[in-house]
Design an enzyme around this catalytic site. Structure first.
Site, PDB file in Angstrom:
ATOM      1  N   SER A   1      44.898  10.989  18.572  1.00  0.00           N
ATOM      2  CA  SER A   1      45.730  10.105  19.401  1.00  0.00           C
ATOM      3  C   SER A   1      47.136  10.669  19.499  1.00  0.00           C
ATOM      4  CB  SER A   1      45.785   8.722  18.749  1.00  0.00           C
ATOM      5  OG  SER A   1      46.790   7.928  19.320  1.00  0.00           O
TER       6      SER A   1
ATOM      7  N   TYR B   1      46.398   3.289  11.092  1.00  0.00           N
ATOM      8  CA  TYR B   1      45.974   4.048  12.279  1.00  0.00           C
ATOM      9  C   TYR B   1      46.739   5.366  12.400  1.00  0.00           C
ATOM     10  CZ  TYR B   1      44.484   4.755  17.161  1.00  0.00           C
ATOM     11  OH  TYR B   1      43.939   5.249  18.325  1.00  0.00           O
TER      12      TYR B   1
ATOM     13  N   ASP C   1      26.758   4.284  18.000  1.00  0.00           N
ATOM     14  CA  ASP C   1      27.745   3.206  17.841  1.00  0.00           C
ATOM     15  C   ASP C   1      27.174   2.197  16.849  1.00  0.00           C
ATOM     16  OD1 ASP C   1      29.842   1.145  18.450  1.00  0.00           O
ATOM     17  OD2 ASP C   1      30.288   2.532  20.084  1.00  0.00           O
TER      18      ASP C   1
ATOM     19  N   LYS D   1      45.165   9.102  12.065  1.00  0.00           N
ATOM     20  CA  LYS D   1      45.182  10.011  13.207  1.00  0.00           C
ATOM     21  C   LYS D   1      45.881  11.336  12.858  1.00  0.00           C
ATOM     22  CE  LYS D   1      42.771   7.831  16.287  1.00  0.00           C
ATOM     23  NZ  LYS D   1      41.369   8.283  16.463  1.00  0.00           N
TER      24      LYS D   1
ATOM     25  N   ASN E   1      34.339  10.377  17.920  1.00  0.00           N
ATOM     26  CA  ASN E   1      35.256   9.592  18.762  1.00  0.00           C
ATOM     27  C   ASN E   1      35.346   8.129  18.348  1.00  0.00           C
ATOM     28  OD1 ASN E   1      36.541   8.915  21.510  1.00  0.00           O
ATOM     29  ND2 ASN E   1      34.628   7.740  21.560  1.00  0.00           N
ATOM     30  N   ALA E   2      34.468   7.671  17.445  1.00  0.00           N
ATOM     31  CA  ALA E   2      34.486   6.248  17.058  1.00  0.00           C
ATOM     32  C   ALA E   2      35.838   5.900  16.448  1.00  0.00           C
ATOM     33  CB  ALA E   2      33.376   5.967  16.051  1.00  0.00           C
TER      34      ALA E   2
ATOM     35  N   VAL F   1      29.514   5.342  11.335  1.00  0.00           N
ATOM     36  CA  VAL F   1      29.954   6.730  11.122  1.00  0.00           C
ATOM     37  C   VAL F   1      30.676   6.932   9.789  1.00  0.00           C
ATOM     38  CG1 VAL F   1      30.164   7.199  13.607  1.00  0.00           C
ATOM     39  CG2 VAL F   1      32.186   6.458  12.325  1.00  0.00           C
TER      40      VAL F   1
HETATM   41  N1  LIG Z   1      42.365   3.282  23.939  1.00  0.00           N
HETATM   42  C1  LIG Z   1      43.433   4.015  23.709  1.00  0.00           C
HETATM   43  O1  LIG Z   1      44.516   3.780  24.279  1.00  0.00           O
HETATM   44  C2  LIG Z   1      43.342   5.175  22.743  1.00  0.00           C
HETATM   45  C3  LIG Z   1      44.445   6.022  22.635  1.00  0.00           C
HETATM   46  C4  LIG Z   1      44.379   7.095  21.743  1.00  0.00           C
HETATM   47  C5  LIG Z   1      43.243   7.306  20.990  1.00  0.00           C
HETATM   48  N2  LIG Z   1      42.181   6.458  21.118  1.00  0.00           N
HETATM   49  C6  LIG Z   1      41.008   6.728  20.303  1.00  0.00           C
HETATM   50  O2  LIG Z   1      39.916   6.910  21.158  1.00  0.00           O
HETATM   51  C7  LIG Z   1      38.699   6.622  20.459  1.00  0.00           C
HETATM   52  C8  LIG Z   1      37.833   5.730  21.318  1.00  0.00           C
HETATM   53  O3  LIG Z   1      38.518   4.510  21.521  1.00  0.00           O
HETATM   54  P1  LIG Z   1      38.329   3.588  22.844  1.00  0.00           P
HETATM   55  O4  LIG Z   1      39.643   3.452  23.461  1.00  0.00           O
HETATM   56  O5  LIG Z   1      37.168   4.038  23.639  1.00  0.00           O
HETATM   57  O6  LIG Z   1      38.016   2.182  22.121  1.00  0.00           O
HETATM   58  P2  LIG Z   1      36.655   1.345  22.087  1.00  0.00           P
HETATM   59  O7  LIG Z   1      36.902   0.219  21.128  1.00  0.00           O
HETATM   60  O8  LIG Z   1      36.239   1.015  23.470  1.00  0.00           O
HETATM   61  O9  LIG Z   1      35.601   2.369  21.471  1.00  0.00           O
HETATM   62  C9  LIG Z   1      35.502   2.646  20.099  1.00  0.00           C
HETATM   63  C10 LIG Z   1      34.045   2.521  19.692  1.00  0.00           C
HETATM   64  O10 LIG Z   1      33.915   2.937  18.333  1.00  0.00           O
HETATM   65  C11 LIG Z   1      32.927   2.100  17.748  1.00  0.00           C
HETATM   66  N3  LIG Z   1      33.040   2.090  16.302  1.00  0.00           N
HETATM   67  C12 LIG Z   1      34.010   1.539  15.540  1.00  0.00           C
HETATM   68  N4  LIG Z   1      33.729   1.689  14.235  1.00  0.00           N
HETATM   69  C13 LIG Z   1      32.555   2.364  14.168  1.00  0.00           C
HETATM   70  C14 LIG Z   1      31.742   2.807  13.100  1.00  0.00           C
HETATM   71  N5  LIG Z   1      32.081   2.582  11.817  1.00  0.00           N
HETATM   72  N6  LIG Z   1      30.603   3.466  13.396  1.00  0.00           N
HETATM   73  C15 LIG Z   1      30.240   3.696  14.676  1.00  0.00           C
HETATM   74  N7  LIG Z   1      30.965   3.280  15.741  1.00  0.00           N
HETATM   75  C16 LIG Z   1      32.113   2.626  15.477  1.00  0.00           C
HETATM   76  C17 LIG Z   1      33.201   0.720  18.352  1.00  0.00           C
HETATM   77  O11 LIG Z   1      32.090  -0.139  18.215  1.00  0.00           O
HETATM   78  C18 LIG Z   1      33.537   1.077  19.797  1.00  0.00           C
HETATM   79  O12 LIG Z   1      32.405   1.023  20.639  1.00  0.00           O
HETATM   80  C19 LIG Z   1      39.130   6.016  19.117  1.00  0.00           C
HETATM   81  O13 LIG Z   1      39.061   6.993  18.115  1.00  0.00           O
HETATM   82  C20 LIG Z   1      40.573   5.619  19.367  1.00  0.00           C
HETATM   83  O14 LIG Z   1      41.327   5.595  18.175  1.00  0.00           O
HETATM   84  C21 LIG Z   1      42.204   5.405  21.978  1.00  0.00           C
END
Ligand SMILES: NC(=O)c1ccc[n+]([C@@H]2O[C@H](COP(=O)([O-])OP(=O)(O)OC[C@H]3O[C@@H](n4cnc5c(N)ncnc54)[C@H](O)[C@@H]3O)[C@@H](O)[C@H]2O)c1
Length: 252
Positions: free
Chosen positions: A139, A152, A37, A156, A88-89, A62
């Site tokens: 997503s 976004y 992260d 995706k 997953n980031a 990433v």
């Molecule tokens: N939360 C939702 O409802 C949802 C729905 C569909 C998809 N997603 C996807 O799930 C994944 C995880 O999201 P989440 O809900 O756990 O959110 P989150 O914000 O809790 O986790 C995302 C993490 O990615 C890290 N990150 C961002 N940019 C980065 C970079 N350049 N390098 C390294 N790390 C980086 C952030 O610091 C964070 O800890 C994402 O890809 C998001 O698009 C989330």
């Protein structure tokens, strides 16, 4: 228990909600986990909450090729070649009309989701064991268009194209490559999106989403983690090139 016994699992966005919960489940299943992260402090907080011995943290961006090679090299140095690569980031971007959409936000969202997954596949594959699994968190947004969500939703969608190409190239090594498509999750990332959207549409966006989801609620992070475990483990041994929807029916 034991679905990932001694498997080396790299999880980007590992300090976040889905990443950290997936790390918890992978560790419970016997995996050796590398959390990646942006910030060391967030990683340390996540590692503390996981309280595991078989865990390494790497602060890296990433979207940068050199950071990607570094986190992958550190994973291999700590545990050996990689079995599961969970790209997953993510970052959310903003909601704005197309004519006003900020270019820097578009670039940054694309860089994390698309370039991040591209770098992970490009530099990850040579460092993986045959028979491994790559999972890219996309997503429900990959299956719909919504005005204003330009960066976004575009990013995706693009992850699916990348996944399909890599799935074909990696198949001769029995490495499976799939995208995972969560619907709205009950966590801070989604709450941030819903706060912005609520201001624009003038109503409670959490409720709005629940009305759009046939199962009538948001997912828990654990439900997404369980689907990641399915794709990571041999339970999905004949599944590659697929888009696994974990969205309560929202994309139907
Ligand atoms: N939360 C939702 O409802 C949802 C729905 C569909 C998809 N997603 C996807 O799930 C994944 C995880 O999201 P989440 O809900 O756990 O959110 P989150 O914000 O809790 O986790 C995302 C993490 O990615 C890290 N990150 C961002 N940019 C980065 C970079 N350049 N390098 C390294 N790390 C980086 C952030 O610091 C964070 O800890 C994402 O890809 C998001 O698009 C989330």
């Amino acid at each position: 228990m034991g679905e990932l016994r001694d498997k080396v699992c790299v999880i980007t966005g590992g300090a976040g909600s889905i990443g950290c919960e997936t790390a918890r489940l992978f560790l419970e299943e016997g995996g050796r986990v590398v959390l990646v992260d942006l910030r060391e402090a967030d990683l340390q907080r996540a590692a503390h909450s996981l309280g595991a011995a078989d865990l390494v943290c790497v602060a890296a961006d990433v979207s940068r090729a050199e950071d990607t090679q570094r986190y992958l090299d550190q994973a291999v140095a700590a545990f050996g070649k990689i079995d599961v690569l969970f790209s997953n980031a993510g970052n959310a971007g903003v909601i704005a009309p197309i004519a006003e959409y900020p270019d820097d936000v578009f670039d940054s969202v694309y860089a994390v989701h698309v370039k991040g997954a591209y770098h992970a596949c490009k530099h990850g594959l040579p460092r993986m064991n045959d028979g491994g699994s790559i999972i890219i968190t996309s997503s429900v947004a990959a299956f719909r268009g919504d005005e204003g969500v330009y960066a976004y939703i575009t990013a995706k969608h693009a992850q699916i194209g990348l996944m399909r190409c890599v799935a074909k190239e990696a198949a001769h090594r029995r490495i499976r490559v799939n995208t995972l498509h969560p619907g709205p999750v009950d966590n801070a990332f989604q709450a941030g999106i819903e706060n912005s959207l609520g201001t624009i549409v003038g109503r409670d966006a959490t409720q709005l989403f629940n009305e759009l989801i046939p199962l009538g609620r948001h997912a828990t992070p654990r439900e997404i983690a369980r689907s990641a475990l399915y794709l990571a483990s041999s339970q999905s041994s004949f599944t590659t090139g697929s888009t696994l929807r974990v969205d309560g029916g929202m994309s139907v």
